[in-house]
Design a protein around this motif. Structure first.
Motif, short mmCIF file in Angstrom:
data_model
loop_
_atom_site.label_atom_id
_atom_site.label_comp_id
_atom_site.label_asym_id
_atom_site.label_seq_id
_atom_site.Cartn_x
_atom_site.Cartn_y
_atom_site.Cartn_z
N ALA A 178 4.47 -26.60 12.07
CA ALA A 178 4.47 -27.58 10.98
C ALA A 178 5.11 -26.99 9.72
N ARG A 179 4.70 -25.78 9.38
CA ARG A 179 5.29 -25.12 8.21
C ARG A 179 6.76 -24.81 8.44
N ALA B 151 -17.53 14.31 34.51
CA ALA B 151 -16.20 14.33 35.11
C ALA B 151 -15.21 13.63 34.20
N ARG B 152 -14.06 14.22 34.04
CA ARG B 152 -13.06 13.68 33.12
C ARG B 152 -12.09 12.77 33.85
N PRO B 153 -11.69 11.67 33.21
CA PRO B 153 -10.70 10.79 33.81
C PRO B 153 -9.33 11.40 33.71
N PRO B 154 -8.37 10.86 34.45
CA PRO B 154 -7.01 11.36 34.33
C PRO B 154 -6.48 11.22 32.92
N THR B 155 -5.60 12.11 32.54
CA THR B 155 -5.12 12.12 31.15
C THR B 155 -3.70 11.65 31.01
N ASN B 156 -3.17 10.95 32.01
CA ASN B 156 -1.81 10.45 31.91
C ASN B 156 -1.72 9.42 30.81
N PRO B 157 -0.84 9.57 29.83
CA PRO B 157 -0.72 8.59 28.76
C PRO B 157 -0.07 7.33 29.25
N PRO B 158 -0.30 6.19 28.59
CA PRO B 158 0.36 4.96 28.99
C PRO B 158 1.85 5.06 28.72
N SER B 159 2.58 4.18 29.34
CA SER B 159 4.03 4.17 29.13
C SER B 159 4.34 3.94 27.67
N THR B 160 5.32 4.68 27.17
CA THR B 160 5.72 4.50 25.77
C THR B 160 7.01 3.72 25.65
N THR B 161 7.50 3.20 26.77
CA THR B 161 8.67 2.34 26.72
C THR B 161 8.36 1.05 27.43
N ALA B 162 9.03 0.01 27.08
CA ALA B 162 8.77 -1.29 27.69
C ALA B 162 10.07 -2.05 27.80
N ASP B 163 10.13 -2.91 28.79
CA ASP B 163 11.29 -3.77 28.89
C ASP B 163 11.33 -4.69 27.69
N PRO B 164 12.51 -5.05 27.22
CA PRO B 164 12.60 -5.95 26.08
C PRO B 164 11.85 -7.25 26.35
N ALA B 165 11.18 -7.75 25.32
CA ALA B 165 10.38 -8.96 25.48
C ALA B 165 11.27 -10.17 25.68
N PRO B 166 10.90 -11.06 26.57
CA PRO B 166 11.68 -12.30 26.72
C PRO B 166 11.70 -13.07 25.41
N VAL B 167 12.87 -13.64 25.11
CA VAL B 167 13.01 -14.38 23.85
C VAL B 167 12.03 -15.54 23.79
N ARG B 168 11.81 -16.20 24.93
CA ARG B 168 10.89 -17.35 24.94
C ARG B 168 9.49 -16.93 24.51
N ARG B 169 9.06 -15.75 24.97
CA ARG B 169 7.72 -15.31 24.60
C ARG B 169 7.64 -15.01 23.11
N VAL B 170 8.70 -14.45 22.57
CA VAL B 170 8.73 -14.20 21.13
C VAL B 170 8.66 -15.52 20.36
N LEU B 171 9.42 -16.51 20.83
CA LEU B 171 9.41 -17.81 20.15
C LEU B 171 8.04 -18.47 20.21
N ARG B 172 7.29 -18.20 21.29
CA ARG B 172 5.94 -18.80 21.40
C ARG B 172 5.01 -18.29 20.31
N LEU B 173 5.31 -17.13 19.76
CA LEU B 173 4.47 -16.61 18.67
C LEU B 173 4.51 -17.53 17.45
N PHE B 174 5.60 -18.28 17.32
CA PHE B 174 5.77 -19.13 16.13
C PHE B 174 5.17 -20.53 16.32
N ARG B 175 4.70 -20.83 17.53
CA ARG B 175 4.20 -22.19 17.79
C ARG B 175 3.07 -22.62 16.85
N PRO B 176 2.09 -21.76 16.57
CA PRO B 176 1.00 -22.23 15.70
C PRO B 176 1.45 -22.61 14.29
N TYR B 177 2.67 -22.21 13.93
CA TYR B 177 3.14 -22.45 12.56
C TYR B 177 4.29 -23.44 12.53
#
Length: 604
Positions: free
Chosen positions: A30-31, A2-28
């Protein structure tokens, strides 16, 4: 299956919160702190030039002080050398941070997708996944590599320059800065417009990648040529490419007139400053020529980083759509979750008892279950054959034993341990799967086989190939085991690819086997030869054999007949024949197929 549904995932997304983007830089951080310190120090040093210029024009040259002129000239040279050297160092460090972040983000998305179940990839087009990793993350490269440092550098320069302008002449400073808030508002509007266009752009690029991946694969080219649809595919591609070109043009032109008006305003501001200074100097003002020249020099330095800062803000707004699409994949729930404290199960101690206990399964988004209340025992070392018509759920049930899916209800266990309590790597080590859809990498035969066991010796590889009845064929090739198989193994026949897949599983030597139509692509003569090898491989192993060709299941210890996701019969070949039920009906149908051998003539 039996085959699963073939609906593709959404190809659009709400803009990412700026805070979440800034969290990407946390590990760095010191540099980033080091880079910021360099930026601030460089900006402060650069401000010395206008003050040196004022001193030169107001005192050194009028007073004919050669020593002072020399010192000021040397100071200007030193400022240029120091600021440019620091600029190179800052660029190097910021690019290290940016490229490391890009690497980590790519790996995070890839690793997260690796944890998704087969159901996710059945619902999602491969080209869409590739677009998220290549186009979306690639589109963020300039942002994560240059934007953070650009913002810090230009913001520092702007602040320091504004302070210096007020120190030189506060009236001129107020006059020249009054228009800046208007520019900030214009830049924000441009950013919002580009962010909207960016989301559309990435969606269209994703669709373009999907068509490239599907239509330019070996299978896609073959389909296009054999159906005479190559021109249709080209037209579809041209239409999508035209849409991409239109949105790219819109992205490049978005806000250009507004930005041009800002640049014109910045260009005429020095003339307005000279005009303002001209009408005030004669009214008892202490403004000197040196101060005026230094002020306009600083003003020119201010406009450049201000424009860059506003442009950077626009780019950040545009990139938020890309971050949103990437975060959408990172936020996907994991269907096959790792246990918090996985149970240890030593492969050498595994008996191989497999049990399906009241198992139900439904694909995500499906209206009904694929499997219903299935309970089956597969004792260690025995063979369970799963038979039934297409779509009855045979493959789905077999894949549950390899934990390629998790049951919706009930449980699947090995030696009494629920598969969900074992690490996925442990399950993969215990259960070997030979799928009816054989996949080979575009690499050599040796590399394809060694993928199953990276530390395997050449002798072990050849031994596995002999068991799979493929060694003689490989040895006869010009390059032997170093022969490239081509994309998806296209250079080989279906039977040859399937035997390579069997050899790959033999190399892993798992205690439990799931054979999904393992001989479906073989002719009768090759199948009989390979069956001997499979019988040898299956000795002392627990085997779940999924088959349409009933000639392969006669010798199974137990045969389970599935119909619409339910076990309707179970027993040995002889018992099921005697009961004259669904199995006997399938057997009669198979005997009507000239390609299917008569099971009664196949030796047990």
């Amino acid at each position: 299956m039996a085959r699963p549904p073939t609906n593709p995932p959404s190809t659009t997304a709400d803009p990412a919160p700026v805070r979440r983007v800034l969290r990407l830089f946390r590990p760095y951080r010191a540099r980033i702190a080091v880079v910021t310190a360099i930026i601030v120090f460089s900006a402060v040093i650069a401000l010395a030039s206008p003050f040196l210029l004022r001193e030169l024009l107001d005192h050194a040259i009028p007073d004919r002080d050669v020593t002072l002129v020399t010192l000021i000239a040397l100071g200007m040279i030193a400022v240029a050398v120091i600021t440019n050297t620091l600029g190179v160092l800052q660029t190097w460090l910021s690019n290290i941070v940016g490229q490391t972040l890009m690497h980590d983000l790519r790996v995070s998305v890839y690793a997260h997708l690796q944890k998704q179940s087969l159901g996710f990839f059945a619902r999602t087009r491969t080209g869409e996944v590739q677009s998220r990793i290549a186009n979306d993350i690639g589109g963020m490269q300039s942002v994560v590599t240059n934007t953070a440092t650009s913002i810090a550098q230009n913001a520092t320069t702007v602040v320091a320059t504004v302070v210096a302008l007020f120190l030189l002449d506060w009236k001129l400073a107020l006059f020249s800065l009054v228009i800046l808030p208007v520019f900030v508002r214009i830049a924000r509007r441009i950013g919002n417009e580009r962010r909207r266009i960016s989301g559309t752009r990435q969606r269209l690029l994703g669709e373009l990648s999907v068509q490239i991946e599907e239509s330019l694969s070996v299978s896609g080219i073959l389909l296009g040529k054999t159906t005479g649809s190559s021109s249709v595919l080209t037209e579809q591609f041209a239409r999508r490419s035209d849409e991409v070109a239109d949105v790219e043009l819109a992205a490049m032109m978005a806000g250009k007139w507004r930005m041009a008006s800002m640049q014109i305003s910045f260009a005429v501001m020095p003339a307005l400053v000279y005009w303002f200074a001209g009408i005030t100097i004669g009214n008892g003002s202490a403004l000197t020529v040196g101060t005026l020249v230094a002020f306009t020099t600083l003003q020119t330095q201010l406009f450049r980083p201000t424009m860059q800062l506003l442009n950077t803000g626009v780019e950040v707004q545009s990139s938020l759509a890309l971050f949103g699409r990437v975060f959408e994949y990172l936020d996907l729930p994991i269907d096959i979750a790792e246990p918090v404290q996985p149970k240890a199960l030593d492969r050498n101690d595994v008996r191989g008892d497999v049990r399906f206990d009241h198992v139900d399964f439904a694909y995500a988004g499906a209206n009904q279950s694929t499997l219903h209340n299935i309970t089956l025992d597969v004792p260690a070392g025995s063979t369970l054959a799963l038979v039934g018509s297409t779509g009855s759920g045979k493959t789905t049930l077999g894949y549950l034993a390899a934990r390629l899916h998790d049951p919706t209800q009930g449980r699947v266990s090995i030696d009494g341990i629920d598969l969900r309590d074992l690490a996925t790597t442990t399950v993969a080590d215990l259960v070997g799967v030979v799928s009816q859809e054989t996949y080979l990498f575009h690499a050599t035969i040796r590399e394809n086989l060694r993928f199953a066991k990276p530390e395997a010796t050449d002798a072990e590889i050849e031994h596995a190939a002999k068991i799979a009845q493929i060694h003689d064929f490989v040895s006869a090739l010009d390059d032997g085991y170093d022969t490239l198989v081509g994309e998806r193994g296209y250079r080989f026949s279906g039977g040859e690819k399937q035997r390579l897949a069997i050899a790959r599983t033999v190399l892993r030597n798992p205690p439990i086997l799931v054979l999904d139509e393992a001989t479906s692509a073989l002719d009768n003569a090759t199948e009989r030869a390979l069956q001997v090898a499979l019988d040898e491989l299956m000795k002392d192993r627990t085997t779940i054999l999924i088959a349409h060709r009933l000639s392969t299941v006669r010798a199974a210890d137990r045969i389970a007949v599935l119909d619409h996701g339910r076990v309707v019969e179970s027993g040995t070949h002889e018992q099921l024949l005697t009961s004259a039920g669904r199995y006997a009906e399938l057997l009669r149908s198979s005997q009507d197929d000239p390609a299917e051998p008569d099971p009664s003539r196949v030796a047990a």
